[in-house]
Design a protein around this motif. Structure first.
Motif, PDB file in Angstrom:
ATOM      1  N   ASN A   6      -3.532   7.007   5.788  1.00 42.90           N
ATOM      2  CA  ASN A   6      -3.771   6.025   4.530  1.00 42.90           C
ATOM      3  C   ASN A   6      -3.751   4.691   5.202  1.00 42.90           C
ATOM      4  O   ASN A   6      -4.336   3.775   4.876  1.00 42.90           O
ATOM      5  N   ARG A  10      -6.910   2.065   4.781  1.00 46.32           N
ATOM      6  CA  ARG A  10      -6.374   0.902   4.188  1.00 46.32           C
ATOM      7  C   ARG A  10      -7.097  -0.449   5.122  1.00 46.32           C
ATOM      8  O   ARG A  10      -7.660  -1.232   4.544  1.00 46.32           O
ATOM      9  N   LYS A  36      -5.160  -5.509  -3.585  1.00 47.02           N
ATOM     10  CA  LYS A  36      -4.385  -4.944  -4.513  1.00 47.02           C
ATOM     11  C   LYS A  36      -4.615  -3.678  -5.037  1.00 47.02           C
ATOM     12  O   LYS A  36      -4.021  -2.699  -5.213  1.00 47.02           O
ATOM     13  N   ASP A  39      -4.571  -0.908  -2.662  1.00 50.20           N
ATOM     14  CA  ASP A  39      -3.210  -0.570  -2.393  1.00 50.20           C
ATOM     15  C   ASP A  39      -2.803   0.317  -3.661  1.00 50.20           C
ATOM     16  O   ASP A  39      -1.893   1.240  -3.258  1.00 50.20           O
ATOM     17  N   GLN A  43      -1.605   4.264  -2.976  1.00 48.26           N
ATOM     18  CA  GLN A  43      -0.038   4.615  -3.244  1.00 48.26           C
ATOM     19  C   GLN A  43      -0.103   5.681  -4.237  1.00 48.26           C
ATOM     20  O   GLN A  43       0.574   6.605  -3.953  1.00 48.26           O
TER      21      GLN A  43
END
Length: 82
Positions: A6, A10, A36, A39, A43
């Motif tokens: 991850n 990212r 954002k 993320d 998540q």
């Protein structure tokens, strides 16, 4: 492990977003909004994003420029970056 994967996704997504925003001189808010969303997708373990994050990142640039910029980026412009 999943965390390393991850983190790598990212990093690569943010790299792509930075290139796109720098090349076309977008507002910083456009970049921050896209990051954002990246993320949030990571998540929430959103599978389509994790499987093809470059396509998803390109889509995020298109989406965020439509929201934040006077002249949003086109698909043709994004395809030159990928």
């Amino acid at each position: 492990s999943s965390l390393k994967k991850n983190a790598k996704i990212r990093e690569q997504s943010i790299n792509f977003l930075w290139k796109a925003c720098s090349k076309y001189s977008f507002k910083k808010d456009t970049l921050f909004l896209a990051i954002k969303i990246v993320d949030i997708l990571i998540q929430e373990n959103f599978k389509p994003f994790l499987l093809d994050f470059q396509l998803a990142s390109a889509s995020l640039v298109i989406l965020t420029t439509k929201y934040n910029e006077v002249y949003p980026v086109t698909i043709d412009q994004i395809s030159m970056i990928t």
